[in-house]
Scaffold this motif. Structure first.
Motif, PDB file in Angstrom:
ATOM      1  N   PRO A 151       0.783  -1.287  -0.085  1.00  0.00           N
ATOM      2  CA  PRO A 151       0.246   0.080   0.290  1.00  0.00           C
ATOM      3  C   PRO A 151       0.902   1.039   0.027  1.00  0.00           C
ATOM      4  N   LEU A 152       2.316   1.413   0.669  1.00  0.00           N
ATOM      5  CA  LEU A 152       3.136   2.610   0.615  1.00  0.00           C
ATOM      6  C   LEU A 152       3.385   2.969  -0.981  1.00  0.00           C
ATOM      7  N   ILE A 153       3.742   1.626  -1.793  1.00  0.00           N
ATOM      8  CA  ILE A 153       4.827   2.045  -2.551  1.00  0.00           C
ATOM      9  C   ILE A 153       3.590   2.516  -3.931  1.00  0.00           C
ATOM     10  N   GLY A 198      13.852   0.392   0.299  1.00  0.00           N
ATOM     11  CA  GLY A 198      14.420   0.115  -0.356  1.00  0.00           C
ATOM     12  C   GLY A 198      16.041  -0.093   0.844  1.00  0.00           C
ATOM     13  N   LEU A 199      15.655   0.225   2.192  1.00  0.00           N
ATOM     14  CA  LEU A 199      16.750   0.548   3.099  1.00  0.00           C
ATOM     15  C   LEU A 199      15.746  -1.161   3.727  1.00  0.00           C
ATOM     16  N   TRP A 203      17.794  -5.695  -1.889  1.00  0.00           N
ATOM     17  CA  TRP A 203      17.117  -5.485  -3.395  1.00  0.00           C
ATOM     18  C   TRP A 203      16.070  -5.937  -3.722  1.00  0.00           C
ATOM     19  N   THR A 204      15.601  -6.656  -3.044  1.00  0.00           N
ATOM     20  CA  THR A 204      13.784  -6.916  -2.980  1.00  0.00           C
ATOM     21  C   THR A 204      13.295  -5.471  -3.876  1.00  0.00           C
ATOM     22  N   SER A 210      11.329  -0.657  -8.924  1.00  0.00           N
ATOM     23  CA  SER A 210      12.051  -0.366 -10.665  1.00  0.00           C
ATOM     24  C   SER A 210      10.281  -0.735 -10.935  1.00  0.00           C
ATOM     25  N   ALA A 211       9.494  -1.592 -10.530  1.00  0.00           N
ATOM     26  CA  ALA A 211       8.653  -2.626 -11.330  1.00  0.00           C
ATOM     27  C   ALA A 211       7.747  -1.408 -10.884  1.00  0.00           C
ATOM     28  N   ALA A 212       7.335  -1.028  -9.968  1.00  0.00           N
ATOM     29  CA  ALA A 212       6.032   0.037  -9.681  1.00  0.00           C
ATOM     30  C   ALA A 212       6.467   1.521 -10.949  1.00  0.00           C
ATOM     31  N   GLY A 213       7.589   1.676 -10.795  1.00  0.00           N
ATOM     32  CA  GLY A 213       8.053   3.066 -11.604  1.00  0.00           C
ATOM     33  C   GLY A 213       7.667   2.775 -14.032  1.00  0.00           C
ATOM     34  N   GLY A 214       7.989   1.220 -13.892  1.00  0.00           N
ATOM     35  CA  GLY A 214       7.824   1.034 -14.665  1.00  0.00           C
ATOM     36  C   GLY A 214       6.361   1.137 -15.178  1.00  0.00           C
ATOM     37  N   LEU A 215       5.929   0.185 -14.222  1.00  0.00           N
ATOM     38  CA  LEU A 215       4.196   0.205 -14.723  1.00  0.00           C
ATOM     39  C   LEU A 215       3.353   1.874 -14.347  1.00  0.00           C
ATOM     40  N   TYR A 216       3.648   3.178 -13.450  1.00  0.00           N
ATOM     41  CA  TYR A 216       3.614   4.189 -14.375  1.00  0.00           C
ATOM     42  C   TYR A 216       4.578   4.467 -15.460  1.00  0.00           C
TER      43      TYR A 216
END
Length: 260
Positions: A151-153, A198-199, A203-204, A210-216
């Motif tokens: 939900p945060l992402i 990230g923290l 890597w997960t 990255s996946a969320a950014g690509g979808l955006y």
């Protein structure tokens, strides 16, 4: 109860995005709707905290409930907690995208129709099935704590959308937040949310971001091509699609240690 002026944007964001018992802020100035935008990711974190805690208590960590039953209960709580707000946006967007093909005006008109057609119902059902399957896999693998971050992402996508994309209507649910969201505070909220993911996940987390950014990028490109901007419904659709994506990725890889 009198609210401190510094907390009003938080209460406004909480009451808009959830059914949680946030204090009633009373009459809201349009500018305050924009001031609430930087709080969106943190309302998502609160939602994730609630559903991940319930999943951990009901699942293998404590009560050892069957993963499928626990997943169904968690998903029901998740939908109730948001009042189906973003699912409604997903349904309206799906109907409009199919029924308004080739016409910006017809696409926008269909989104205003409160009823849902076959495309909208199908989209909601498919997203809920995807979420249920991912929840069952994560809970069964003992990785329910990952529910904290979805939900945060997803809600960090909202200030990003409001800052980078014009609003497609003269007026609407998201018109005032889009016009008045504070750019600096909103960007800081996005960066802090990404940094927290990230923290916490290493890597997960980078893979999920990255996946969320690509979808955006894909959703925004599609919105600009069809509408020249976004609407409240399409923002809700983005939230639902992002949540499903960032649940499915670790669920698909949990057996291979992707989420560990």
């Amino acid at each position: 109860m009198k609210l401190g002026p510094g907390l009003r944007p938080l209460w406004i964001a909480g009451r808009f995005l959830t059914r949680f018992p946030f204090p009633d802020p009373g009459a809201i100035d349009p500018t305050e709707l924009g001031q609430a935008v930087p709080w969106y990711p943190w309302i998502g974190l609160l939602l994730g905290l609630v559903i991940s805690a319930v999943a951990l208590v009901l699942g293998p960590a404590v009560l050892n409930g069957p993963p499928g039953v626990v997943a169904a209960l968690v998903l029901a709580l998740w939908v109730w907690s948001t009042g189906g707000l973003h699912l409604d946006g997903l349904a309206d967007t799906a109907d409009a995208w199919v029924g308004g093909l080739g016409s910006r005006e017809r696409t926008l008109a269909i989104m205003k129709d409160p009823s849902s057609g076959p495309a909208g119902v199908s989209a909601v059902v498919l997203v809920l099935i995807a979420k249920f399957a991912a929840l069952e896999a994560l809970i069964g693998a003992g990785d329910a704590w990952l529910l904290l971050w979805a939900p945060l992402i997803a809600r960090a996508q909202l200030p990003l959308l409001l800052l980078s994309t014009p609003y497609a209507r003269p007026q609407g649910m998201a018109a005032d937040p889009a016009r008045t969201a504070p750019p600096v505070a909103s960007r800081l909220a996005i960066l802090l949310a990404a940094g927290a993911v990230g923290l916490a996940l290493g890597w997960t987390g980078l893979v999920l971001l990255s996946a969320a950014g690509g979808l955006y990028w894909l959703v925004r490109r599609t919105l600009m091509a069809r509408l020249g901007g976004f609407t409240g419904d399409t923002a809700g659709a983005l939230v639902e699609l992002t949540e499903a994506l960032v649940l499915l990725l670790p669920a698909l890889g949990c057996e291979a240690g992707f989420s560990g």
